[in-house]
Write a protein that holds these residues in place. Structure first.
Motif, PDB file in Angstrom:
ATOM      1  N   UNK A  19       0.832  -1.202   0.000  1.00  0.00           N
ATOM      2  CA  UNK A  19       0.000   0.000   0.000  1.00  0.00           C
ATOM      3  C   UNK A  19       0.865   1.249   0.000  1.00  0.00           C
ATOM      4  N   UNK A  20       1.962   1.211   0.748  1.00  0.00           N
ATOM      5  CA  UNK A  20       2.883   2.347   0.788  1.00  0.00           C
ATOM      6  C   UNK A  20       3.475   2.620  -0.593  1.00  0.00           C
ATOM      7  N   UNK A  21       3.801   1.572  -1.326  1.00  0.00           N
ATOM      8  CA  UNK A  21       4.348   1.740  -2.674  1.00  0.00           C
ATOM      9  C   UNK A  21       3.347   2.453  -3.574  1.00  0.00           C
ATOM     10  N   UNK A  22       2.090   2.031  -3.498  1.00  0.00           N
ATOM     11  CA  UNK A  22       1.060   2.666  -4.322  1.00  0.00           C
ATOM     12  C   UNK A  22       0.877   4.139  -3.939  1.00  0.00           C
ATOM     13  N   UNK A  23       0.859   4.415  -2.656  1.00  0.00           N
ATOM     14  CA  UNK A  23       0.670   5.790  -2.206  1.00  0.00           C
ATOM     15  C   UNK A  23       1.871   6.671  -2.549  1.00  0.00           C
ATOM     16  N   UNK A  24       3.060   6.169  -2.325  1.00  0.00           N
ATOM     17  CA  UNK A  24       4.268   6.951  -2.613  1.00  0.00           C
ATOM     18  C   UNK A  24       4.420   7.244  -4.099  1.00  0.00           C
ATOM     19  N   UNK A  59      10.239   4.247   4.023  1.00  0.00           N
ATOM     20  CA  UNK A  59      10.680   4.607   2.675  1.00  0.00           C
ATOM     21  C   UNK A  59      11.935   3.833   2.293  1.00  0.00           C
ATOM     22  N   UNK A  60      12.855   3.687   3.229  1.00  0.00           N
ATOM     23  CA  UNK A  60      14.081   2.932   2.971  1.00  0.00           C
ATOM     24  C   UNK A  60      13.754   1.488   2.611  1.00  0.00           C
ATOM     25  N   UNK A  61      12.807   0.899   3.313  1.00  0.00           N
ATOM     26  CA  UNK A  61      12.385  -0.485   3.040  1.00  0.00           C
ATOM     27  C   UNK A  61      11.756  -0.590   1.655  1.00  0.00           C
ATOM     28  N   UNK A  62      10.938   0.396   1.303  1.00  0.00           N
ATOM     29  CA  UNK A  62      10.313   0.422  -0.025  1.00  0.00           C
ATOM     30  C   UNK A  62      11.373   0.530  -1.117  1.00  0.00           C
ATOM     31  N   UNK A  63      12.337   1.422  -0.926  1.00  0.00           N
ATOM     32  CA  UNK A  63      13.386   1.619  -1.927  1.00  0.00           C
ATOM     33  C   UNK A  63      14.208   0.346  -2.129  1.00  0.00           C
ATOM     34  N   UNK A  64      14.567  -0.317  -1.033  1.00  0.00           N
ATOM     35  CA  UNK A  64      15.321  -1.568  -1.130  1.00  0.00           C
ATOM     36  C   UNK A  64      14.514  -2.624  -1.875  1.00  0.00           C
ATOM     37  N   UNK A  65      13.219  -2.690  -1.568  1.00  0.00           N
ATOM     38  CA  UNK A  65      12.348  -3.669  -2.217  1.00  0.00           C
ATOM     39  C   UNK A  65      12.294  -3.431  -3.727  1.00  0.00           C
ATOM     40  N   UNK A  66      12.120  -2.186  -4.139  1.00  0.00           N
ATOM     41  CA  UNK A  66      12.007  -1.875  -5.572  1.00  0.00           C
ATOM     42  C   UNK A  66      13.329  -2.080  -6.303  1.00  0.00           C
ATOM     43  N   UNK A  67      14.441  -1.727  -5.671  1.00  0.00           N
ATOM     44  CA  UNK A  67      15.744  -1.915  -6.312  1.00  0.00           C
ATOM     45  C   UNK A  67      16.083  -3.394  -6.449  1.00  0.00           C
ATOM     46  N   UNK A  68      15.768  -4.169  -5.411  1.00  0.00           N
ATOM     47  CA  UNK A  68      15.997  -5.617  -5.492  1.00  0.00           C
ATOM     48  C   UNK A  68      15.134  -6.229  -6.588  1.00  0.00           C
ATOM     49  N   UNK A  69      13.889  -5.791  -6.662  1.00  0.00           N
ATOM     50  CA  UNK A  69      12.974  -6.275  -7.699  1.00  0.00           C
ATOM     51  C   UNK A  69      13.500  -5.922  -9.085  1.00  0.00           C
ATOM     52  N   UNK A  70      14.075  -4.713  -9.232  1.00  0.00           N
ATOM     53  CA  UNK A  70      14.638  -4.312 -10.518  1.00  0.00           C
ATOM     54  C   UNK A  70      15.824  -5.190 -10.885  1.00  0.00           C
ATOM     55  N   UNK A  71      16.706  -5.451  -9.924  1.00  0.00           N
ATOM     56  CA  UNK A  71      17.851  -6.314 -10.187  1.00  0.00           C
ATOM     57  C   UNK A  71      17.428  -7.693 -10.662  1.00  0.00           C
ATOM     58  N   UNK A  72      16.391  -8.236 -10.050  1.00  0.00           N
ATOM     59  CA  UNK A  72      15.865  -9.544 -10.452  1.00  0.00           C
ATOM     60  C   UNK A  72      15.252  -9.487 -11.851  1.00  0.00           C
ATOM     61  N   UNK A  73      14.584  -8.381 -12.174  1.00  0.00           N
ATOM     62  CA  UNK A  73      13.974  -8.221 -13.494  1.00  0.00           C
ATOM     63  C   UNK A  73      15.040  -8.129 -14.572  1.00  0.00           C
ATOM     64  N   UNK A  74      16.106  -7.381 -14.312  1.00  0.00           N
ATOM     65  CA  UNK A  74      17.194  -7.255 -15.278  1.00  0.00           C
ATOM     66  C   UNK A  74      17.801  -8.624 -15.565  1.00  0.00           C
ATOM     67  N   UNK A  75      17.973  -9.420 -14.504  1.00  0.00           N
ATOM     68  CA  UNK A  75      18.540 -10.757 -14.682  1.00  0.00           C
ATOM     69  C   UNK A  75      17.628 -11.620 -15.553  1.00  0.00           C
TER      70      UNK A  75
END
Length: 206
Positions: A19-24, A59-75
């Motif tokens: 929910x935080x991701x959607x709101x942010x 916010x830090x937790x959200x940022x880590x989650x999105x960056x990790x997700x991006x790294x997995x997507x790139x792979x």
């Protein structure tokens, strides 16, 4: 009242995070509040503060989650070419296209590329970006480097990472991603071909 289980707590944390991701992504960090988050999740403020002590921690937790997700997507994109990722140059090009595509999401554009540097500070944000995305580029450029090359893979990885973030921002401003990637691909292939030519000439003169 039934006692909450660890599974209940995990479910609440995932709900709060999503929910935080959607709101942010829709309203940005400055307009975001944990009180509104609790209301949108239909949980108490105490439930939110149980997992995240303040807005910046969340916010830090959200940022880590999105960056990790991006790294997995790139792979995954890098492995999706005809060679299944075995051809390093092919994997590099597919991974590049994957980043440009996946980074067009509202959450990545707003949270990672716009708000994160300001909220977290450039040092902390860069450390996270290096860990989850730039580290992959460093690995690729290190493997591509031949004995005759004199460049530093770390410098090249940092330069390319910064350029890709800026290109992603530029494309998000209603630019054609297919045309933009086509130009980028031709440029990268030109550099790669030039590199091979130089390597071949160096090998023949030994």
């Amino acid at each position: 009242m039934a006692r909450r289980t660890p599974e209940d707590a995990l479910h609440t944390k995932e709900t709060v995070l999503n929910t935080a991701i959607r709101m942010l992504s829709s309203e940005g960090y400055d307009q975001f509040s944990l009180n509104k988050l609790a209301q949108n999740c239909d949980v108490t403020r105490g439930a939110v503060y149980h997992h995240f002590k303040n807005k910046e921690t969340l916010f830090l937790e959200v940022a880590k989650f999105l960056l990790k997700k991006m790294g997995e997507s790139i792979y995954r994109w890098a492995q999706s070419g005809p060679s299944g990722g075995k051809d390093l140059l092919e994997a590099f090009l597919y991974g590049t296209r994957g980043f440009l595509t996946e980074s067009q999401s509202p959450e990545y554009q707003r949270i990672i590329l716009l708000d994160a540097p300001a909220v977290l500070g450039m040092k902390k944000w860069k450390a996270m970006d290096d860990e989850y995305t730039t580290s992959t580029l460093l690995n690729v450029f290190t493997q591509l480097k031949s004995e005759s090359d004199t460049y530093d893979p770390a410098v090249l990885a940092q330069a390319f990472s910064g350029a890709m973030n800026q290109l992603s921002r530029w494309i998000s401003n209603e630019k054609d991603i297919d045309a933009s990637y086509s130009h980028l691909e031709r440029m990268l292939k030109g550099f790669i071909q030039l590199k091979h030519q130089r390597t071949s000439r160096s090998t023949r003169t030994r």
